[in-house]
Write a protein that holds these residues in place. Structure first.
Motif, PDB file in Angstrom:
ATOM      1  N   HIS A 391       0.729  -1.128   0.091  1.00 44.30           N
ATOM      2  CA  HIS A 391      -0.093  -0.152   0.006  1.00 44.30           C
ATOM      3  C   HIS A 391       1.038   1.184   0.179  1.00 44.30           C
ATOM      4  O   HIS A 391       1.518   1.680   0.993  1.00 44.30           O
ATOM      5  CB  HIS A 391      -1.000  -0.144   1.367  1.00 44.30           C
ATOM      6  CG  HIS A 391      -2.061  -1.067   1.302  1.00 44.30           C
ATOM      7  ND1 HIS A 391      -3.189  -0.961   1.167  1.00 44.30           N
ATOM      8  CD2 HIS A 391      -1.645  -2.459   1.650  1.00 44.30           C
ATOM      9  CE1 HIS A 391      -3.722  -2.008   1.038  1.00 44.30           C
ATOM     10  NE2 HIS A 391      -2.790  -3.214   1.549  1.00 44.30           N
ATOM     11  N   PRO A 393       1.026   5.698  -1.073  1.00 46.99           N
ATOM     12  CA  PRO A 393       0.124   6.741  -1.359  1.00 46.99           C
ATOM     13  C   PRO A 393       0.323   6.974  -3.217  1.00 46.99           C
ATOM     14  O   PRO A 393       1.556   6.820  -3.473  1.00 46.99           O
ATOM     15  CB  PRO A 393       0.782   7.943  -0.695  1.00 46.99           C
ATOM     16  CG  PRO A 393       1.440   7.079   0.457  1.00 46.99           C
ATOM     17  CD  PRO A 393       1.952   5.892   0.005  1.00 46.99           C
ATOM     18  N   MET A 418      -4.797   5.664  -1.880  1.00 46.00           N
ATOM     19  CA  MET A 418      -3.919   4.616  -1.847  1.00 46.00           C
ATOM     20  C   MET A 418      -3.757   3.757  -3.337  1.00 46.00           C
ATOM     21  O   MET A 418      -4.750   3.508  -4.019  1.00 46.00           O
ATOM     22  CB  MET A 418      -3.571   3.686  -0.692  1.00 46.00           C
ATOM     23  CG  MET A 418      -3.814   4.384   0.613  1.00 46.00           C
ATOM     24  SD  MET A 418      -2.350   5.304   1.028  1.00 46.00           S
ATOM     25  CE  MET A 418      -1.262   3.962   1.306  1.00 46.00           C
TER      26      MET A 418
END
Length: 459
Positions: A391, A393, A418
């Motif tokens: 994960h 950004p 994300m």
């Protein structure tokens, strides 16, 4: 007053003095045990012995063969064949006799006393080749150790010029005294070399610990099977030495190889094997062959174009078994497929499929000839890597690019702000991502590589 001698003009030769050592003229001797197909084996073994002699710098001027039920304890050959050998030496002007088998010290001495010509066996010839081709200090120490261990039981043969100088009752002859001195010096040198090679092995162990995070692959195989050519082309390194001669490579050479899809492996080229390899040589090259013991995968390279490739495969498998490596993950790689005659291709492929399923067929010189090998390496490495969800950004393009560059992205999706990437990654990349703040979740664990094989005590 001294008389004046008449002046005589003498022509001074302008030809340069030739300092090139004379070329040895060798007769090759093969004496196999009686068995089915012995004639085929004699021809094949003599051809390889001739290549060894050529590599060592000798000129082959003749051959002599005899099939034996068992070797003669005194001269290896029968007495009639030894006399025939003496006559052939005189006819051909030979200066050297090379036996295809290892002689005992007594056999070598007895044959030399009859034929009055220097006699070598296969083991001594191979050691001689290694001595001329050793480049690094480690290889030179390994070869010197093997030579000294070979020489030690043969010292008496070296001192035949003193054999008539015997001492009386209660006295020792000077020849015997010198032999004892030489033995002590050689044994002392052997101890020093073993200690130095042990230091080298410890240093290599430190280097290997630094490579623990990498997938390590070792190329093993018969000499001239094409291991160095494969390393040269996969690494795209023109400095990797390649030569069509026996034992062109003695020192292990490791290169980091990009095999595509973000995968890299450490590929090591090891010393080639050969039939009847002197056991002293195998023992002294323990530090070099440790690279194979530490590998996650062995690639056994075979020259598919050689008529005796099955025998060569058995020779290498036997040495690997002696080194305790028979249980290591191993893939057979049939190299030089471009050199196999077209009418034999299907037969070779069928034979290999029956004997060694899942073998790879490659060519180190043909365009795209190593594609199946790199694909197989990717599959092996892929099975070791876990599948993760990363994960990151969506605005962090640097981390996203790093995952694509250093891993294998299977799929990706967006969740709010994300970006979730499902990928296979190595431990180093996983650590960097977590350190940078990415969330990493393991969804499928990778397979663990086989544990390194402990060192085997060799004779």
């Amino acid at each position: 007053m001294l008389p004046v001698l008449p002046h005589r003009s003498t022509a001074i030769s302008r030809e340069p003095i030739n300092l090139t050592p004379p070329v040895e003229r060798a007769i090759l001797v093969s004496a196999p045990f009686k068995r089915g197909g012995a004639k085929h084996y004699v021809d094949e073994h003599l051809e390889e012995l001739a290549r060894l002699a050529d590599t060592a710098g000798a000129q082959v001027v003749g051959t002599l063969t005899q099939q034996l039920d068992r070797p003669h304890p005194g001269t290896y050959l029968g007495s009639g064949k030894v006399e025939e050998l003496k006559q052939r030496i005189q006819e051909l002007g030979a200066t050297l006799v090379i036996f295809d088998d290892e002689l005992t010290p007594a056999q070598g001495k007895n044959v030399e006393s009859v034929v009055r010509t220097r006699v070598m066996d296969r083991a001594e010839l191979i050691l001689d080749i290694f001595a001329t081709r050793a480049r690094s200090s480690e290889a030179r120490m390994q070869v010197e150790l093997a030579q000294l261990e070979y020489l030690l039981p043969r010292l008496t043969r070296m001192w035949t010029h003193l054999e008539k100088m015997r001492g009386g009752i209660g006295m020792r002859g000077p020849g015997e005294t010198q032999l004892e001195t030489d033995r002590r010096l050689i044994q002392h040198r052997i101890r020093i070399l073993k200690e130095r090679l042990a230091d080298v092995e410890r240093a290599r162990e430190v280097q290997r610990q630094g490579r623990h995070a990498h997938f390590r692959v070792a190329l093993v195989g018969y000499t001239t099977a094409g291991k160095s050519s494969i390393l040269r082309h996969l690494a795209n390194d023109g400095l990797v030495f390649v030569e069509d001669r026996l034992f062109a490579t003695l020192d292990p050479l490791t290169r980091e190889v990009d095999i595509g899809d973000g995968y890299t492996v450490l590929l090591t080229d090891t010393v080639g094997f050969i039939r009847k390899l002197p056991h002293h040589l195998v023992a002294s090259f323990r530090a070099t062959l440790a690279e194979a013991r530490e590998a996650d995968l062995l690639l056994h390279v075979i020259d598919a174009s050689h008529p005796a490739w099955e025998e060569q495969r058995d020779v290498v498998d036997g040495v690997l078994n002696d080194l305790g490596l028979s249980s290591r993950p191993l893939t057979y790689v049939m190299n030089k497929m471009d050199a196999v005659p077209a009418e034999q291709l299907s037969a070779v492929r069928e034979r290999v499929a029956n004997l060694m399923p899942n073998s790879l067929f490659v060519s180190a010189v043909a365009d795209g000839g190593l594609a199946t090998l790199t694909s197989s390496l990717r599959s092996s490495l892929r099975s070791l890597r876990p599948i993760l969800e990363v994960h990151i950004p969506a605005a962090n393009g640097r981390l996203i690019a790093e995952v694509h560059r250093d891993g294998e992205v299977l799929e990706q999706r967006a969740e709010d702000e994300m970006l979730v990437l499902r990928a296979r990654l190595d431990e180093r990349t996983i650590g960097r991502l977590r350190h940078a703040g990415a969330r990493v979740i393991v969804t499928q664990a990778g397979l663990r590589p086989a544990a390194p094989v402990p060192a085997v005590a060799l004779p």
